[in-house]
Write an enzyme that holds these catalytic residues in place. Structure first.
Site, short mmCIF file in Angstrom:
data_model
loop_
_atom_site.label_atom_id
_atom_site.label_comp_id
_atom_site.label_asym_id
_atom_site.label_seq_id
_atom_site.Cartn_x
_atom_site.Cartn_y
_atom_site.Cartn_z
CD GLU A 425 -2.97 -1.14 2.24
OE1 GLU A 425 -3.10 -0.10 2.91
OE2 GLU A 425 -3.62 -2.17 2.46
N GLY A 426 1.89 1.26 -0.81
CA GLY A 426 2.80 2.40 -0.92
C GLY A 426 4.11 2.10 -0.21
#
Length: 645
Positions: A425-426
């Protein structure tokens, strides 16, 4: 007549930035503690007194946690899931019966309606029993179908899909492609309008839950045509639709029980009524969903920290070296102090960010991103320190320990499981850039045209005038503040316990952070975005200051409620003292670093100047392309989709 499928887009660096910029939320309608912090304004009033859940939210949340704990203790065998790399169907069906699939879904759709605070507590609890289960539930609710529909779905879509998601249907989020990671401008999966449908073609990679999912959120590019503005768009897709093939169940170094795969779409028809939001809004929907969705990862890190502290304490008391327990040797004791203090801070950051998300008074896009960044990095360090404390036993598997008659402590598994959080997620590097962009938004909004080469002289003159007004008011406020007064924040001083000095440190260094950012923008102007090392350190300083603030506020909350207040103050004090050392080092490295030399070395390495250094080893890698072929077309592989009955 349908439009032709899209070719893989060729995107310049500038076009990629424009796509990312268009997807981010442009306005700040609510206050943000972290945004103010980066601007040199320490708005303690935004987080203190610590926000609290309602009595009803607590009652509902604690009631569910009690049921979930009983289930985890009696029905979940984490060692079995690790060995077999699969969550048993019986466990998943048990979670369904508990209502765990609908923790965040409104009761009117059959969900439990838990707050973000209690949702995270539930994820931490179940993740401690099996991290794979934590990922299953998080991917389903944090970024899967429920959250985008909750925020952007139509009443009809909510009524159609949310009751299923709350009870039986597992969902997944499909954005990444084999050749597309953090650069969504190059997204190749297409959704071509055809009558009342869209026709999907493409391949998605790392589809967490995708192997067992019943419903998917798919990001695809709609071509521009008459009546269709086009752009990256979000769709709810039924996994059983003709043309969908799960081509592979991926295996990883950690989280071995997760159902993560490769999914191919070949002429998959999706009703237009399943489109979430308008065409072209897909990335904005994804990024907005992640603002709170990212808080699930800190929950897993908090759970790991709590467990690591328990094991470190018990083991370090039992294990003796040189006549006394190893905990009483300073080299080991420092590690235990770090684990305890940092776990306290991680929980403080998570609970504060989550409660702010629940209250919806503040804009928490930066807070959520900072929580994810800080927790993933510090959680990994906590697990690494536990392995070091355990010595050879930390490197040994739990099964091996059990087989030779010792307690089966899965320290090495926790280290493997947590490693992905720095990428999920990043990645840390992308989070640095994302947060830095938000942190300098106020500057770009008033002075951005000055450094934009495409702007006219008239635009630049107007921007110069606006910037002059803004900085004439802003810069003088960075000179002095409450952090220089020894009596400031006196409410955080009680008897021998005193955290006020740490808050004064935060206030002074928030102003110093803002001054450093302004100086860098003045120095590098349009080249600022290329200074990723500098931007990363700026963000890391902000993360430390945020964590210090959260730790102090949480300690005062616990003291005021008579809940381990003295102990909380001690942990907050220890964390802040450790954090201050890291902050001082980061400020030094803003200007004293090897960034320029590193760029020269990289250039030489990529030019082949140092291939001699690679000699003397054998490469065990197999054959094959670096990136798999994703040419649209029918699948030639067996469908390994495995719906849970």
């Amino acid at each position: 007549m349908s439009a032709p499928p899209l070719k893989k887009p060729v995107v310049t660096e500038r076009e990629a930035r424009q796509v990312a910029e268009a997807a981010r939320e442009q306005d700040w309608r609510k206050p943000s503690f972290a945004k103010e912090l980066f601007l040199g304004r320490f708005r303690l009033d935004l987080i203190h007194p610590h926000p609290l859940p309602t009595d009803e939210a607590v009652r509902r949340g604690e009631q569910f946690l009690a049921k979930l704990r009983a289930f985890c203790e009696t029905e979940v065998d984490g060692a079995l899931i690790e060995r077999e790399a699969r969550i048993p169907d019986k466990v998943i069906n048990g979670l369904r019966a508990l209502g765990a699939l609908g923790m965040k879904i409104d009761p009117k759709y059959g969900g439990l309606g838990l707050t973000q605070v209690y949702y995270n507590k539930a994820l931490a609890l179940v993740g401690s029993a099996s991290p794979a289960i934590g990922v299953l539930l998080s991917a389903h609710q944090s970024i899967g179908v429920p959250q985008p529909l909750k925020m952007f779905g139509t009443p009809e879509q909510k009524q159609k899909f949310l009751p299923r998601c709350a009870t039986t249907a597992i969902s997944a989020f499909l954005l990444t492609e084999p050749d597309v990671g953090s650069d969504p401008a190059r997204l190749a999966t297409s959704a071509v309008p055809d009558g009342d449908d869209y026709v999907l073609d493409g391949v998605k990679l790392w589809t967490t839950n995708g192997v067992v999912a019943d419903l998917l959120v798919v990001m695809a590019r709609v071509p521009r045509s008459e009546g269709h503005p086009g752009g990256i768009t979000a769709f709810v897709v039924e996994t059983g639709s003709p043309g969908i093939t799960v081509e592979n169940r991926n295996a990883f170094m950690g989280l071995r029980g997760i159902e993560n795969g490769v999914t191919r779409f070949h002429r998959v028809r999706v009703p237009a009524e399943n489109r979430i939001g308008p065409e072209g809004a897909g990335l904005k929907i994804a990024l907005t969903t992640l603002n709170t969705g990212r808080l699930s990862l800190p929950a897993s890190c908090v759970a790991a920290g709590k467990w690591c502290l328990k094991i470190a304490r018990e083991w370090s008391e039992a294990r003796e070296q040189w006549g006394k327990p190893i905990a009483h040797h300073e080299a080991v004791g420092a590690k235990i102090s770090f684990i305890a203090a940092t776990t306290f801070a991680l929980e403080a950051v998570l609970d504060l960010s989550s409660q702010m998300a629940d209250e919806d008074r503040n804009d928490i896009r930066i807070e959520g991103a900072l929580a994810k960044l800080f927790a993933s990095e510090m959680g990994w360090r906590i697990a690494d320190e536990l392995v070091q404390i355990r010595g050879g036993r930390g490197f040994e598997t739990a099964d091996s320990l059990r087989d030779r008659g010792e307690r089966a402590v899965p320290a090495e598994q926790v280290l493997r499981d947590l490693r992905i959080n720095r990428i999920f997620e990043g990645s840390t590097e992308i989070m640095h850039l994302l947060i830095a962009r938000e942190a300098v938004d106020a500057h770009l909004s008033v002075a951005g045209d000055l450094i934009d080469p495409d702007k006219s002289l008239q635009d630049k003159a107007r921007a110069g005038a606006n910037a002059g007004v803004f900085y004439a008011k802003w810069l003088p406020k960075l000179v002095a503040g409450p952090g220089q007064l020894p009596t400031s924040y006196g409410e955080f001083k009680h008897g021998g316990a005193d955290l006020s000095g740490h808050l004064r440190f935060v206030e002074r260094h928030a102003r110093k952070l803002a001054r450093s950012t302004f100086y860098a923008m003045s120095r590098w102007q349009g080249r600022m975005e290329t200074k990723q090392g500098f931007l990363g350190r700026i963000v890391d300083i902000g993360a430390e200051l945020f964590a210090m603030s959260a730790a102090c506020v949480r300690a005062e909350l616990l003291r005021s409620r008579g809940e381990h207040g003295r102990e909380a103050y001690q942990l907050a004090d220890a964390f802040c003292r450790q954090s201050r050392l890291r902050v001082d080092e980061l400020f030094t490295r803003l200007w004293a670093n090897t960034d320029d030399l590193d760029r020269k070395v990289v250039k030489a390495v990529m030019a082949g100047s140092h291939t001699w250094l690679e000699e003397g080893v054998v490469d065990p890698s197999g054959d094959g392309p670096w990136i798999a072929d994703t040419t649209p077309g029918p699948s030639e592989r067996e469908n390994v989709h495995r719906p849970i009955g």
